[in-house]
Design an enzyme around this catalytic site. Sequence first.
Site, PDB file in Angstrom:
ATOM      1  N   HIS A   1      -3.843   6.989   1.402  1.00  0.00           N
ATOM      2  CA  HIS A   1      -4.060   5.664   0.810  1.00  0.00           C
ATOM      3  C   HIS A   1      -5.462   5.206   1.210  1.00  0.00           C
ATOM      4  O   HIS A   1      -5.849   5.311   2.377  1.00  0.00           O
ATOM      5  CB  HIS A   1      -3.004   4.689   1.334  1.00  0.00           C
ATOM      6  CG  HIS A   1      -3.416   3.261   1.165  1.00  0.00           C
ATOM      7  ND1 HIS A   1      -3.780   2.758  -0.056  1.00  0.00           N
ATOM      8  CD2 HIS A   1      -3.570   2.251   2.066  1.00  0.00           C
ATOM      9  CE1 HIS A   1      -4.123   1.483   0.096  1.00  0.00           C
ATOM     10  NE2 HIS A   1      -4.005   1.156   1.372  1.00  0.00           N
TER      11      HIS A   1
ATOM     12  N   ASN B   1     -10.136  -0.931  -1.794  1.00  0.00           N
ATOM     13  CA  ASN B   1      -8.707  -0.681  -1.557  1.00  0.00           C
ATOM     14  C   ASN B   1      -7.910  -1.245  -2.736  1.00  0.00           C
ATOM     15  O   ASN B   1      -7.862  -2.462  -2.907  1.00  0.00           O
ATOM     16  CB  ASN B   1      -8.323  -1.361  -0.234  1.00  0.00           C
ATOM     17  CG  ASN B   1      -6.859  -1.207   0.126  1.00  0.00           C
ATOM     18  OD1 ASN B   1      -6.019  -0.963  -0.740  1.00  0.00           O
ATOM     19  ND2 ASN B   1      -6.545  -1.370   1.394  1.00  0.00           N
TER      20      ASN B   1
ATOM     21  N   CYS C   1       0.825  -1.226   0.000  1.00  0.00           N
ATOM     22  CA  CYS C   1       0.000   0.000   0.000  1.00  0.00           C
ATOM     23  C   CYS C   1       0.855   1.271   0.000  1.00  0.00           C
ATOM     24  O   CYS C   1       0.373   2.348  -0.336  1.00  0.00           O
ATOM     25  CB  CYS C   1      -0.926   0.010   1.197  1.00  0.00           C
ATOM     26  SG  CYS C   1      -2.039  -1.398   1.182  1.00  0.00           S
TER      27      CYS C   1
HETATM   28  N1  ACO Z   1     -18.817  -9.612   6.678  1.00  0.00           N
HETATM   29  C1  ACO Z   1     -19.464  -9.961   7.801  1.00  0.00           C
HETATM   30  N2  ACO Z   1     -18.835 -10.266   8.942  1.00  0.00           N
HETATM   31  C2  ACO Z   1     -17.495 -10.213   8.942  1.00  0.00           C
HETATM   32  C3  ACO Z   1     -16.753  -9.847   7.815  1.00  0.00           C
HETATM   33  C4  ACO Z   1     -17.470  -9.555   6.643  1.00  0.00           C
HETATM   34  N3  ACO Z   1     -16.867  -9.204   5.503  1.00  0.00           N
HETATM   35  N4  ACO Z   1     -15.453  -9.884   8.121  1.00  0.00           N
HETATM   36  C5  ACO Z   1     -15.366 -10.239   9.402  1.00  0.00           C
HETATM   37  N5  ACO Z   1     -16.594 -10.446   9.900  1.00  0.00           N
HETATM   38  C6  ACO Z   1     -16.979 -10.849  11.238  1.00  0.00           C
HETATM   39  C7  ACO Z   1     -15.890 -11.559  11.995  1.00  0.00           C
HETATM   40  O1  ACO Z   1     -15.859 -12.921  11.643  1.00  0.00           O
HETATM   41  C8  ACO Z   1     -16.284 -11.331  13.409  1.00  0.00           C
HETATM   42  O2  ACO Z   1     -17.272 -12.246  13.755  1.00  0.00           O
HETATM   43  P1  ACO Z   1     -17.295 -12.908  15.228  1.00  0.00           P
HETATM   44  O3  ACO Z   1     -17.433 -11.748  16.180  1.00  0.00           O
HETATM   45  O4  ACO Z   1     -18.458 -13.810  15.171  1.00  0.00           O
HETATM   46  O5  ACO Z   1     -15.963 -13.611  15.371  1.00  0.00           O
HETATM   47  C9  ACO Z   1     -16.939  -9.950  13.387  1.00  0.00           C
HETATM   48  O6  ACO Z   1     -17.258  -9.698  12.004  1.00  0.00           O
HETATM   49  C10 ACO Z   1     -16.039  -8.862  13.868  1.00  0.00           C
HETATM   50  O7  ACO Z   1     -14.759  -9.099  13.320  1.00  0.00           O
HETATM   51  P2  ACO Z   1     -13.591  -8.160  13.641  1.00  0.00           P
HETATM   52  O8  ACO Z   1     -12.377  -8.604  12.905  1.00  0.00           O
HETATM   53  O9  ACO Z   1     -13.507  -7.946  15.122  1.00  0.00           O
HETATM   54  O10 ACO Z   1     -14.160  -6.841  12.969  1.00  0.00           O
HETATM   55  P3  ACO Z   1     -13.600  -5.416  13.064  1.00  0.00           P
HETATM   56  O11 ACO Z   1     -14.613  -4.564  13.734  1.00  0.00           O
HETATM   57  O12 ACO Z   1     -12.189  -5.384  13.558  1.00  0.00           O
HETATM   58  O13 ACO Z   1     -13.574  -5.026  11.543  1.00  0.00           O
HETATM   59  C11 ACO Z   1     -12.096  -4.828   9.672  1.00  0.00           C
HETATM   60  C12 ACO Z   1     -12.826  -5.787  10.615  1.00  0.00           C
HETATM   61  C13 ACO Z   1     -13.111  -4.007   8.898  1.00  0.00           C
HETATM   62  C14 ACO Z   1     -11.264  -5.654   8.710  1.00  0.00           C
HETATM   63  C15 ACO Z   1     -11.237  -3.907  10.551  1.00  0.00           C
HETATM   64  O14 ACO Z   1     -10.453  -4.653  11.438  1.00  0.00           O
HETATM   65  C16 ACO Z   1     -10.393  -3.035   9.723  1.00  0.00           C
HETATM   66  O15 ACO Z   1     -10.881  -2.173   9.037  1.00  0.00           O
HETATM   67  N6  ACO Z   1      -9.068  -3.187   9.821  1.00  0.00           N
HETATM   68  C17 ACO Z   1      -8.185  -2.459   8.994  1.00  0.00           C
HETATM   69  C18 ACO Z   1      -7.845  -3.331   7.909  1.00  0.00           C
HETATM   70  C19 ACO Z   1      -7.726  -2.616   6.619  1.00  0.00           C
HETATM   71  O16 ACO Z   1      -8.306  -1.612   6.342  1.00  0.00           O
HETATM   72  N7  ACO Z   1      -6.949  -3.215   5.814  1.00  0.00           N
HETATM   73  C20 ACO Z   1      -6.766  -2.682   4.528  1.00  0.00           C
HETATM   74  C21 ACO Z   1      -5.644  -3.329   3.937  1.00  0.00           C
HETATM   75  S1  ACO Z   1      -4.215  -2.794   4.686  1.00  0.00           S
HETATM   76  C22 ACO Z   1      -4.014  -1.301   4.188  1.00  0.00           C
HETATM   77  O17 ACO Z   1      -4.375  -0.966   3.107  1.00  0.00           O
HETATM   78  C23 ACO Z   1      -3.431  -0.404   5.151  1.00  0.00           C
END
Ligand code: ACO
Length: 331
Positions: free
Chosen positions: A258, A288, A113
């Site tokens: 980004h 992304n 990224c």
């Molecule tokens: N749809 C539905 N449910 C989902 C999904 C989905 N796509 N993905 C995960 N879940 C579920 C999980 O399984 C979990 O279920 P559980 O509680 O029964 O175990 C629940 O949702 C919550 O999961 P978490 O991982 O705790 O969710 P969180 O609130 O942390 O959100 C997310 C996840 C959106 C990925 C968040 O952590 C995030 O935005 N992180 C940053 C990652 C990012 O933006 N990466 C981009 C690439 S890296 C970069 O470009 C910098």
Amino acid sequence: MPRTEFISTGFYVPERVVTNDELASIMDTSDEWIRTRTGITERRWAANGQMTSDLAVEASKVALDRAGLQPSDLDCIVLATLSGDYFFPGGGVYLQRKLGITDIPCLDVRNQCTGFLYGLSIADAWIRTGQYKRLLLVGAEVHSTGMDLSTKGRDLSVLFGDGAGAVILGPTEDPGRGVLSTHIFADGRYAELLFCDLGGCAHTPRMSHEHLDAGLHFPVMHGKEVFKHASTKMPDAVKLALQANGLTTADIKVLIPHQANLRISEMVQRQLGLRDDQVYNNIQRYGNTTAGSIPIALDECLQDGGINRGDLVMFAAFGSGFTWGSAAVRW
Ligand code: ACO
């Protein structure tokens, strides 16, 4: 020493729009979950057989057209991507071949990224020292064919999209304009927090049926840790750029972060105390696109009239590695 100016920009995204509802029809997710957590409503997916260099060449042609240049006018290509057409050689030579040119250097940048900013940092140094005068810098990705589209991979697969952004860079003698600074960083202690296991020499053989059955060819991410680091490292890098140039947040016309996740961009905005009109986001429509995200957003922001001559444009990125950085540009 001359400074580096952006001569032109261009972007290309594949035609196929994939909505959150379409993803919900193939995995256990929902439009509501994706929009609330990420801000994304749709993304683009490449057509069958459409490779990263195909997207990159389309974006490059737009930038070349707008600059009134031919591919033969270029003296260097830098391609940032984590999703090259093949494991080796890197994608730069395929982009060069599709542009119909030979005998100029093609540098491949593998900083995920932050790839566009690493590429910009190198390009800027080359241009300031007079090494190259018409440099094509592209960030491009095809993610759609590399993700786990089952429910197991939903945390990652809903985030990413395919696309390419290109810029043509060259020297300007105007001391008031151009790239003012680039700051790039990395911390390999966190390498496995956003990671794809297969393809390198870590395994012998490098790929087996067992590996594939275990899904080691798919990327994995520790979302919460990525979120935490991204939303502090990007503002820190912007503050460093402002400090290095004797500027303040009030001087920023637009910050193009980004496009990782709209919630991360909002956090960055809050940490810097920027107004809504000072931050440009388009992740809602493209997801992304990793190395492609900054140049795609830059081109859209320019086409929307969001940047004028003399404006201070700030870039910030964070990604796998971890890697991060910023760049300040007087347009
Ligand atoms: N749809 C539905 N449910 C989902 C999904 C989905 N796509 N993905 C995960 N879940 C579920 C999980 O399984 C979990 O279920 P559980 O509680 O029964 O175990 C629940 O949702 C919550 O999961 P978490 O991982 O705790 O969710 P969180 O609130 O942390 O959100 C997310 C996840 C959106 C990925 C968040 O952590 C995030 O935005 N992180 C940053 C990652 C990012 O933006 N990466 C981009 C690439 S890296 C970069 O470009 C910098």
